[in-house]
Motif scaffolding. Structure first.
Motif, PDB file in Angstrom:
ATOM      1  N   SER A 173      53.583  60.100  53.827  1.00  0.00           N
ATOM      2  CA  SER A 173      54.368  59.002  53.020  1.00  0.00           C
ATOM      3  C   SER A 173      55.794  59.338  53.257  1.00  0.00           C
ATOM      4  O   SER A 173      56.251  60.214  53.607  1.00  0.00           O
ATOM      5  CB  SER A 173      53.944  59.153  51.305  1.00  0.00           C
ATOM      6  OG  SER A 173      54.008  60.279  50.895  1.00  0.00           O
TER       7      SER A 173
ATOM      8  N   THR B   2      52.796  49.647  50.704  1.00  0.00           N
ATOM      9  CA  THR B   2      53.384  49.970  49.513  1.00  0.00           C
ATOM     10  C   THR B   2      52.468  50.876  48.232  1.00  0.00           C
ATOM     11  O   THR B   2      51.372  50.469  48.053  1.00  0.00           O
ATOM     12  CB  THR B   2      53.769  48.926  48.465  1.00  0.00           C
ATOM     13  OG1 THR B   2      54.630  47.835  49.583  1.00  0.00           O
ATOM     14  CG2 THR B   2      55.122  49.081  47.309  1.00  0.00           C
TER      15      THR B   2
ATOM     16  N   PHE C  23      53.931  52.896  45.751  1.00  0.00           N
ATOM     17  CA  PHE C  23      54.312  53.423  44.380  1.00  0.00           C
ATOM     18  C   PHE C  23      55.975  52.593  44.398  1.00  0.00           C
ATOM     19  O   PHE C  23      56.707  52.895  45.304  1.00  0.00           O
ATOM     20  CB  PHE C  23      54.595  54.680  43.910  1.00  0.00           C
ATOM     21  CG  PHE C  23      54.854  55.154  42.805  1.00  0.00           C
ATOM     22  CD1 PHE C  23      53.652  55.312  41.592  1.00  0.00           C
ATOM     23  CD2 PHE C  23      56.080  55.283  41.976  1.00  0.00           C
ATOM     24  CE1 PHE C  23      53.926  55.661  40.393  1.00  0.00           C
ATOM     25  CE2 PHE C  23      56.280  55.681  40.926  1.00  0.00           C
ATOM     26  CZ  PHE C  23      55.429  55.693  40.178  1.00  0.00           C
TER      27      PHE C  23
ATOM     28  N   PRO D 234      45.253  57.007  55.610  1.00  0.00           N
ATOM     29  CA  PRO D 234      46.704  57.328  56.116  1.00  0.00           C
ATOM     30  C   PRO D 234      46.605  58.239  56.895  1.00  0.00           C
ATOM     31  O   PRO D 234      45.913  59.001  57.149  1.00  0.00           O
ATOM     32  CB  PRO D 234      46.716  58.080  54.199  1.00  0.00           C
ATOM     33  CG  PRO D 234      45.875  57.386  53.522  1.00  0.00           C
ATOM     34  CD  PRO D 234      44.849  56.916  54.279  1.00  0.00           C
TER      35      PRO D 234
HETATM   36  C1  LIG Z   1      48.345  54.106  48.954  1.00  0.00           C
HETATM   37  C2  LIG Z   1      47.209  54.366  49.424  1.00  0.00           C
HETATM   38  C3  LIG Z   1      46.966  54.102  51.007  1.00  0.00           C
HETATM   39  C4  LIG Z   1      46.958  56.114  49.069  1.00  0.00           C
HETATM   40  O1  LIG Z   1      45.462  56.199  49.239  1.00  0.00           O
HETATM   41  P1  LIG Z   1      44.824  57.309  48.937  1.00  0.00           P
HETATM   42  O2  LIG Z   1      43.482  57.214  48.912  1.00  0.00           O
HETATM   43  O3  LIG Z   1      45.310  57.823  47.470  1.00  0.00           O
HETATM   44  O4  LIG Z   1      45.248  58.390  49.746  1.00  0.00           O
HETATM   45  P2  LIG Z   1      45.822  60.216  49.757  1.00  0.00           P
HETATM   46  O5  LIG Z   1      45.017  60.720  48.451  1.00  0.00           O
HETATM   47  O6  LIG Z   1      45.326  60.619  51.302  1.00  0.00           O
HETATM   48  O7  LIG Z   1      47.227  59.756  49.588  1.00  0.00           O
HETATM   49  C5  LIG Z   1      48.169  59.368  50.851  1.00  0.00           C
HETATM   50  C6  LIG Z   1      49.462  59.299  50.237  1.00  0.00           C
HETATM   51  O8  LIG Z   1      49.803  58.745  49.304  1.00  0.00           O
HETATM   52  C7  LIG Z   1      50.639  59.468  48.289  1.00  0.00           C
HETATM   53  N1  LIG Z   1      50.544  58.696  47.009  1.00  0.00           N
HETATM   54  C8  LIG Z   1      49.243  58.515  46.493  1.00  0.00           C
HETATM   55  N2  LIG Z   1      49.530  58.033  45.233  1.00  0.00           N
HETATM   56  C9  LIG Z   1      51.121  57.966  45.082  1.00  0.00           C
HETATM   57  C10 LIG Z   1      51.675  57.646  43.831  1.00  0.00           C
HETATM   58  N3  LIG Z   1      51.442  57.207  42.691  1.00  0.00           N
HETATM   59  N4  LIG Z   1      53.295  57.887  44.023  1.00  0.00           N
HETATM   60  C11 LIG Z   1      53.555  58.720  45.292  1.00  0.00           C
HETATM   61  N5  LIG Z   1      52.774  58.958  46.425  1.00  0.00           N
HETATM   62  C12 LIG Z   1      51.524  58.634  46.102  1.00  0.00           C
HETATM   63  C13 LIG Z   1      50.109  60.718  48.387  1.00  0.00           C
HETATM   64  O9  LIG Z   1      50.800  61.626  47.977  1.00  0.00           O
HETATM   65  C14 LIG Z   1      49.917  60.790  50.038  1.00  0.00           C
HETATM   66  O10 LIG Z   1      50.982  61.316  50.454  1.00  0.00           O
HETATM   67  P3  LIG Z   1      51.463  62.574  51.512  1.00  0.00           P
HETATM   68  O11 LIG Z   1      50.310  62.486  52.440  1.00  0.00           O
HETATM   69  O12 LIG Z   1      52.907  62.414  51.773  1.00  0.00           O
HETATM   70  O13 LIG Z   1      51.297  63.606  50.617  1.00  0.00           O
HETATM   71  C15 LIG Z   1      46.128  53.567  48.731  1.00  0.00           C
HETATM   72  O14 LIG Z   1      46.256  53.928  47.267  1.00  0.00           O
HETATM   73  C16 LIG Z   1      46.224  52.240  48.868  1.00  0.00           C
HETATM   74  O15 LIG Z   1      45.614  51.634  49.733  1.00  0.00           O
HETATM   75  N6  LIG Z   1      46.588  51.616  47.754  1.00  0.00           N
HETATM   76  C17 LIG Z   1      47.195  50.020  48.103  1.00  0.00           C
HETATM   77  C18 LIG Z   1      48.270  49.838  48.769  1.00  0.00           C
HETATM   78  C19 LIG Z   1      48.656  48.293  48.838  1.00  0.00           C
HETATM   79  O16 LIG Z   1      47.833  47.717  48.929  1.00  0.00           O
HETATM   80  N7  LIG Z   1      50.017  48.105  48.835  1.00  0.00           N
HETATM   81  C20 LIG Z   1      50.459  46.517  48.579  1.00  0.00           C
HETATM   82  C21 LIG Z   1      50.444  45.839  49.742  1.00  0.00           C
HETATM   83  S1  LIG Z   1      51.009  46.652  51.362  1.00  0.00           S
END
Ligand SMILES: CC(C)(COP(=O)(O)OP(=O)(O)OC[C@H]1O[C@@H](n2cnc3c(N)ncnc32)[C@H](O)[C@@H]1OP(=O)(O)O)[C@@H](O)C(=O)NCCC(=O)NCCS
Length: 160
Positions: A91, A60, A62, A127
């Motif tokens: 995503s 998840t 966002f 990702p």
């Molecule tokens: C989500 C996560 C993997 C994104 O990592 P990141 O280093 O920002 O990776 P990237 O910059 O390569 O972005 C990956 C994707 O996330 C999307 N993304 C990042 N922040 C976002 C936001 N606020 N809203 C929507 N999409 C978002 C990016 O747009 C990208 O999507 P795309 O490839 O389709 O354009 C990371 O922030 C994370 O692991 N967060 C914790 C997730 C978690 O623990 N969730 C709860 C338990 S499941």
């Protein structure tokens, strides 16, 4: 090694439906299901959908604003239906429609509509690209376009 399946997937192939019975442990002192319990079921139903679509683990990233429209009480039923509304690079946007149901009368009412963005994660924890949504009907094309506009707003909201 078998090559990865990158073909576009129809929306119907990952639709997920869940039905939960509201027990006393799910409810507050008013006998209404906790908002946090609904959110947990929303996240689960959406995660299954994202993983069915992508064929990968999905986390998840966002959750859009949630509005709880009407309560569901102990002894009633929570119905959830999730579908992928748009895909991007790594995503996916998933919509979850939640309804309450009185299983004795068959009456149903809207509870919550939610939009959750998931990111597909490769075995190395980074990702990884997702299969696109198959844009095979006007409503799916409209859904993809609306999802792209919402994505721009989310990224603008969370930009640092
Ligand atoms: C989500 C996560 C993997 C994104 O990592 P990141 O280093 O920002 O990776 P990237 O910059 O390569 O972005 C990956 C994707 O996330 C999307 N993304 C990042 N922040 C976002 C936001 N606020 N809203 C929507 N999409 C978002 C990016 O747009 C990208 O999507 P795309 O490839 O389709 O354009 C990371 O922030 C994370 O692991 N967060 C914790 C997730 C978690 O623990 N969730 C709860 C338990 S499941």
């Amino acid at each position: 090694m078998p090559s990865e399946d990158t073909a576009a997937r129809p929306q119907a192939s990952s639709v997920t439906e869940m039905t939960e019975y509201v027990l006393p442990q799910h409810a507050n002192a008013l006998g209404n299901v906790f908002g946090g319990q609904i959110m947990a079921w929303v996240d689960l139903c959406a995660a299954i959908t994202a993983q069915r679509h992508s064929g990968k683990m999905a986390v998840t990233a966002f959750v859009d604003d949630l509005k709880f429209q009407a309560p569901v009480k102990v002894g009633e039923v929570v119905r959830l239906r999730a579908r992928v509304t748009a895909t991007f690079r790594t995503s996916m946007e998933v919509e979850i429609v939640v309804e309450g149901e009185n299983s004795r009368t068959g009456n149903r009412w809207p509870c919550v509509d939610a939009l959750v963005t998931f990111v597909a994660i490769a075995d190395d924890g980074t990702p990884t690209p997702v299969r696109p949504l198959l844009l095979d009907a006007d409503d799916v094309r409209a859904s993809q376009a609306a999802g792209e506009a919402r994505r721009q707003q989310r990224l603008a909201r969370t930009a640092r």
